[in-house]
Design an enzyme around this catalytic site. Sequence first.
Site, PDB file in Angstrom:
ATOM      1  N   ASN A   1      45.956  37.842  42.398  1.00 47.69           N
ATOM      2  CA  ASN A   1      45.884  38.321  43.745  1.00 47.69           C
ATOM      3  C   ASN A   1      47.202  37.439  44.577  1.00 47.69           C
ATOM      4  OD1 ASN A   1      45.631  38.646  46.741  1.00 47.69           O
ATOM      5  ND2 ASN A   1      43.206  38.497  46.454  1.00 47.69           N
TER       6      ASN A   1
ATOM      7  N   CYS B   1      46.281  39.903  53.628  1.00 49.43           N
ATOM      8  CA  CYS B   1      46.638  40.862  52.416  1.00 49.43           C
ATOM      9  C   CYS B   1      47.001  42.449  52.812  1.00 49.43           C
ATOM     10  CB  CYS B   1      45.394  41.096  51.504  1.00 49.43           C
ATOM     11  SG  CYS B   1      44.887  39.265  51.060  1.00 49.43           S
TER      12      CYS B   1
ATOM     13  N   HIS C   1      45.514  46.973  47.486  1.00 47.40           N
ATOM     14  CA  HIS C   1      45.905  45.955  47.462  1.00 47.40           C
ATOM     15  C   HIS C   1      45.333  45.165  46.276  1.00 47.40           C
ATOM     16  CE1 HIS C   1      45.655  41.367  47.890  1.00 47.40           C
ATOM     17  NE2 HIS C   1      44.445  41.298  48.494  1.00 47.40           N
TER      18      HIS C   1
END
Length: 326
Positions: free
Chosen positions: A282, A119, A248
Amino acid sequence: MQLATGAPGARILGIGSSQPEHVVTNADLEQRVETSDEWIRSRVGIAERRIADEKTSLPDMASEAGRRALADAGVDPSQLDAVVVATCTMPNPIPNAAAQIATAVGANGVAAFDLNAACAGFCYALGVGSDMIRAGSTRHVLVIGAEKLSDWVDWDDRSTCIIFADAAGAAVLGPAASDDEVGVGPVSWGSAGDLSPTIRVLDETTNKLFQEGQSVFRWATTAIAPVALDALDRAGLTPADVDVLIPHQANLRIVEAIAKKLRLKGAREDMVVADDIVTSGNTSSASIPMALDHMRAAGRVRSGDVLLLVGFGAGLSYAGQVVVCP
Ligand code: UT7
């Protein structure tokens, strides 16, 4: 030995993103696992996410995002020298994603490689790409974060299937003509390999993602704001200079915790904070460039804004930098 002459630094010339059309709502997931819309919204902040069908590959999404970023930048693919793809979810490691994506966007033959920092991958790739321009080994680099997490999720595991989603986000980097034009700040990056088991693929036969949610949550809410502050410091800026914070998109509560810590250090109350996770889920390395693209389209980010990016995730790895919105 003769060395290339680099540019003073890099700047972002254009951005783009790509998402599958298929929307999966929390209500859809309630049909599959024991969960609720209320739990997902309050604990993670997600209302819906996009999941790719079997025919849509990771390179398909990445190429689409890359083509959009090139069009936005007004850069012809023939001007590209390199394609860097941040990803951790290719179906297998050989062949890499980047070479086929370079060909698909019309830049067959350029330097092309994948980078796995999960990520944090987009911020790592941005750091590598801008340093390549500064060193003079490239002039124009297409940097992409792309993930097809749906291939790696156990759809019967409620602790992960409600979180992850598919997407790609891209940026075209080019050389700054002078110091004043530099639009990508120094990267602040690192890793915490001692915590590597907290996010991992369980075993080679099932290939499914496992996450110790609470441990990663604790780490993200304590270790990541200092990385963002360090990135500001390296760029010679302070929290009050930040127009837009784009962490993120792992969990809206983590995003809010990072924003709160920055405000305690002087960030403005009117600092815009990315919340793309609400409708995108996500998407690992894709989440930062896609959030930027969506926010710019919605008029929440404007050309010239000072953006603070910070990525974090499996590895564990983290990276952040200041960039100027094209
Ligand atoms: O992107 C890479 C980096 N990743 C991250 O930054 C993720 C960091 N971690 C998180 O975002 C959060 O820890 C999660 C969203 C993964 C989980 O949220 P949480 O608030 O930490 O929940 P929890 O794991 O502590 O679980 C609390 C309760 C448990 O039940 P009991 O033991 O208290 O009875 C879980 O079994 O919630 C239960 N639970 C659920 N309930 C309904 C876990 N998942 C679900 C679910 N629906 N989907």
